[in-house]
Structures are given as C-alpha cells and as structure tokens.
Design an enzyme around this catalytic site. Structure first.
Site, short mmCIF file in Angstrom:
data_model
loop_
_atom_site.label_atom_id
_atom_site.label_comp_id
_atom_site.label_asym_id
_atom_site.label_seq_id
_atom_site.Cartn_x
_atom_site.Cartn_y
_atom_site.Cartn_z
N HIS A 10 -41.11 36.74 -11.51
CA HIS A 10 -40.86 38.60 -12.06
C HIS A 10 -41.76 38.39 -13.21
CE1 HIS A 10 -37.59 37.05 -9.59
NE2 HIS A 10 -37.43 35.93 -10.03
N GLU A 24 -33.80 35.18 -16.31
CA GLU A 24 -34.79 34.70 -15.10
C GLU A 24 -35.59 35.12 -16.32
OE1 GLU A 24 -36.10 33.52 -11.07
OE2 GLU A 24 -34.14 34.88 -10.99
N HIS A 79 -39.36 29.53 -11.52
CA HIS A 79 -38.11 30.98 -10.92
C HIS A 79 -36.90 29.85 -11.74
CE1 HIS A 79 -39.69 33.02 -9.04
NE2 HIS A 79 -40.99 32.69 -8.61
N GLU A 145 -36.35 26.25 -8.69
CA GLU A 145 -35.72 26.36 -8.32
C GLU A 145 -34.72 26.21 -10.24
OE1 GLU A 145 -34.36 29.85 -8.58
OE2 GLU A 145 -35.41 30.30 -6.63
#
Length: 243
Positions: A10, A24, A79, A145
């Site tokens: 991102h 995030e 992430h 993650e």
C-alpha cells in the site's frame, strides 16, 4: 552479493486496512525499513532493495516490474490483515509456486512465528493464493500478513515496540537462513543484540518468584517496561499488601 526485495504494501493514497487508529501502510513501512536496516547491518553480502521507503503510492505492476528488473534473489511483500476474527499471523505463496518459494515460505513463516511465540499470537498457517506480488515476481516470493488491524488484541500488540521488533527479527532471520547469509564479525549490532525473551542470570531467581506470585506473566524479561505495565505491577503489589 544477494539482492533482497522488500515490498511494503500500500502507501500514499492507498492506506490499506484501517481500524483502531492504525493504518496498514504505516505499520508495514516501519517493519520493512527495520528489516532493511537490520539485515544489512548484521549480515555480509546482502543488499536490500525496496518498493518504497516512504509514504508513496505504487501500482502492483510497478512493484513487481522493479523487483524483476533489479534481478532480486527473493521477494517479501509485507502486509497487515483485516477481517480475521481471532487475528494472528499468516503467510502466502503463489498457488503454483516453485519448490524454492515453498521452502522459503516455510522457513520464513517458522522464524516469524518463533519470534512471536512469547506473545501468544495465533498461527493461521502457511497458505497459497493467486496474489499479484507472488504471481508476477520472477524470484521466490512470499507475502506476509502481520496481525489484524481490526482485531482489538492484535491492534494493541502492534502499538507495542517489542512486537514490531519481533516481526522485524523474524523476517530478518528467515531471509538470512534461506539465503545462507553469514553474520558480520564483530559488528556493533551483533555485540549489543539481546534476546528479550531470555532472562539475565543475575535476575533469574527474582524473575521466577515475581512470575509465580503473579506480578508479571513470565514473558519478555528483557523488554523495556511501559508505564501501563508498571501501573499493573504496582496495582498487583498494592492488592497483595492489602490482604
């Protein structure tokens, strides 16, 4: 010289998952920068390249194209998660990944979970999925993650520095082991490194007694203490004195 590509997910106009006052894109950038700093400081013969080192937006295709052009040996896309109920950590490889990606995922996942073990974080497992970052990368690639921003327990953990340190350390050790990197001799980092999960010999007996009496939970004996943790200890002490 081994080339490691670290992709902080991102960024810029894309915040990623947002909840509990966390974004995030901010968390993963902190982890990614920490991985680069620690890996290059502690190990010989490694160069860490990054999709982004600041809060900027990049298309997925730009990220993988840059990694492929650089000829990176491995890629890790970092992430945070959302919508996971009990929260926890999980990792992904491409659905039709080559054997080296499978072995890299296994090693990286194991090392990150080992670093997180003292904090009781759920292991959601090693998974495969048709994700762009692991599909379009020409080198062994894994997407991690790292906890859930919308799970209150995980969000609270991510605000603690020792959790970020553990996530960074897990990524670093997993990468170093996969690439068979050698530690730098006599580096300042190596000399000052401390495993916060191991109690110092001089404090072992007192730490054991304090744990048995319920003043501390027995985890992270070498970690810095926060004011809220100190308040809890003082509160427990006052309660015992009033008995």
């Amino acid at each position: 010289m081994k080339k490691v590509w670290i992709d902080a997910g991102h960024g810029g106009k894309d915040p990623g998952a947002v909840a509990n006052g966390l974004r995030e894109k901010d968390i993963v950038l902190k982890i990614a920068l920490g991985v680069k700093k620690q890996l290059e400081a502690e190990y010989e013969g490694v160069q860490v390249l990054m999709s982004r080192g600041s809060d900027v937006f990049l298309e997925l295709s730009e990220r993988t194209a840059a990694a492929n052009k650089a000829g990176a040996d491995i890629l890790v896309s970092i992430h945070c998660n959302a919508g996971g109920g009990a929260g926890g950590f999980e990792s992904f490889r491409y659905t039709n990944a080559l054997s080296e990606s499978v072995s890299f995922q296994s090693l990286l996942h194991q090392e990150i979970m080992a670093a997180l073990k003292p904090y009781g974080i759920t292991d959601r497992g090693q998974k495969s999925k048709n994700l762009h970052m692991v599909r379009e990368s020409k080198m062994p690639a894994v997407l991690t993650e790292n906890l859930f921003v919308d799970v209150a327990k995980d969000a609270g953990l991510m605000e603690r520095q020792e959790i970020i340190v553990a996530l960074i350390a897990g990524h670093v050790v997993g990468i170093a082991k996969h690439l068979d990197l050698k530690k730098k001799e006599g580096s300042a980092v190596a000399k000052t490194e401390r495993n916060i999960n191991v109690v110092s010999p001089w404090a072992a007996s007192v730490w054991k007694a304090m744990t048995e009496q319920g003043y501390v939970d027995g985890s992270r004996p070498g970690a810095p203490i926060t004011r809220e943790e100190m308040a809890v200890i003082i509160g427990r002490l006052k309660k015992n004195l009033q008995k």
